[in-house]
Design an enzyme around this catalytic site. Sequence first.
Site, PDB file in Angstrom:
ATOM      1  N   ARG A  32      57.395  25.133 -71.139  1.00  0.00           N
ATOM      2  CA  ARG A  32      56.909  26.139 -72.094  1.00  0.00           C
ATOM      3  C   ARG A  32      57.611  25.945 -73.431  1.00  0.00           C
ATOM      4  NH1 ARG A  32      59.845  31.326 -73.377  1.00  0.00           N
ATOM      5  NH2 ARG A  32      58.434  32.536 -74.661  1.00  0.00           N
ATOM      6  N   ARG A  69      57.969  42.532 -86.896  1.00  0.00           N
ATOM      7  CA  ARG A  69      59.381  42.167 -86.973  1.00  0.00           C
ATOM      8  C   ARG A  69      59.987  42.675 -88.274  1.00  0.00           C
ATOM      9  NH1 ARG A  69      61.706  38.758 -83.330  1.00  0.00           N
ATOM     10  NH2 ARG A  69      60.276  37.931 -81.754  1.00  0.00           N
ATOM     11  N   LYS A 213      49.659  37.110 -71.809  1.00  0.00           N
ATOM     12  CA  LYS A 213      50.959  37.740 -71.575  1.00  0.00           C
ATOM     13  C   LYS A 213      50.798  39.259 -71.658  1.00  0.00           C
ATOM     14  CE  LYS A 213      54.556  35.855 -73.536  1.00  0.00           C
ATOM     15  NZ  LYS A 213      55.446  35.276 -74.587  1.00  0.00           N
ATOM     16  N   THR A 271      60.909  36.612 -67.626  1.00  0.00           N
ATOM     17  CA  THR A 271      61.937  37.337 -68.366  1.00  0.00           C
ATOM     18  C   THR A 271      63.120  37.739 -67.489  1.00  0.00           C
ATOM     19  OG1 THR A 271      60.157  38.301 -69.711  1.00  0.00           O
ATOM     20  CG2 THR A 271      62.394  39.075 -70.121  1.00  0.00           C
TER      21      THR A 271
END
Length: 484
Positions: A32, A69, A213, A271
Amino acid sequence: MKQTKIVASISDRRCSADFIRKLFFAGMNVVRMNTAHATPDGIREIIRNVRSVSPHIALMIDTKGPEIRTTDVEDPIVYKTGDMVKIFGRPEMDTSHDIINVSYPDITKDVKVGDDMLFDDGELDMKVIENVGPMLVAQVQNDGVLGAHKSVNVPGEHIDLPAITEKDYKNILLAIDEDIDFIAHSFVRSADDVKAIQKILDEHNSDIKIISKIENQEGVDNIDEIIDASYGVMIARGDLGIEVPIEEIPGIQRQIIRKCVMKKKPVIVATQMLHTMINNPRPTRAEVTDIANAIYSNTDALMLSGETASGKYPLEAVKTMAAVAEQAEKDRCNLENVEIPMNENCTQREFLAHAAIDATRRLGVAGIITDSESGETARNLSAFRGPTPILAICYKEKTQRWLNLSFGVTPIYQKDRIAPEYMFIAALRMLRQKGYITPDDNIAYLSGSIGDNGGTTFLEINKVGQVFDKSYEFHLPQHVGLGE
């Protein structure tokens, strides 16, 4: 010997062919690449090095997706509980102690008084107490530090961001140009987000597969339509644990895994699987149990993030995950009945795949062989989570790499079409050499008997020893084609 697949995140700062080769032999199936950190040139370097090691390793690239962000800061900013802060949607301006600027210009339209704004994966919490024109006023809820370009989450709110950013679009074109295998799209909220990616792929005649995701409440709420629109799903527990109450994560994980298995779609749990191994050579007992529980719940694959991208013990992390997975698979078979039911309105392919898996329990079938163009028959076999290996003979290299996300499938690329009997005998020899089968075992074979693209039409079960004894007289059904 493990059947669960391992996805490992690789950074362009550590991606030598020797490093990748070591991870591959330790049990890594998919590499990935995280576009949030790697440059386009860095991504291309990773791709080159992976392909120099083995064509069997699948490649997956992440998009950033619809995220917010903070902007740049000169130095990390220290906050104390009770500090008052003004928040603006000004992506072009830097952040200071009293004024936080974020990348989303319309932040005040979607955030309400009383909302919590969580920064840096939830490390810093600020509660909105005023919404005044272009500005939010928030009060800091805990002591913390804020650095540059940190994540911003607003649990419970729909943030009206586009599904694909300009950077995402460029990275999708890079993925198409390099002909990689998977795009993992971040923060998928609905099937429309998946379709936006698919539209670009279709416009460029690309067969790259989309992994959605799931990392916010909208994604959980719309999980059925997202699964239907995707090749597979990743349960990205980092942001998901910020966006939804953390106590709900285990139940959501089990629910999504079950839905994906029933719909024959690969599912990845990601995760902090071995988070402490970023800095330590051994995992915690809780992390080992976390891996095992994901396997008991029937996940197809597990993902390592910082453990392999930047951690001190990347090779040990892959070896640990592979060892824990292998033991958990054995324990699951010994401790419980893991039979997966068929759908009520099953297809012929699904019925025959279920029959083959059932034969492993009732007739002593020690292995299953299938041939495939698209991988669909192999994915159906995988979904029923049998105890024996599935050997998938793939007529496309891409199909081989796509199946690197499917539980229990060992995909083999067959470049040149050969007579089905020879292919079958060669597959048997491979399984025997690996120690999966003995002459006294039964072997199952799924394929099609009506030529190319005819689908899966038959299941045949034979004694391994008898097949070898009569290899020159052995015949499969006429016109064997592709199991698809």
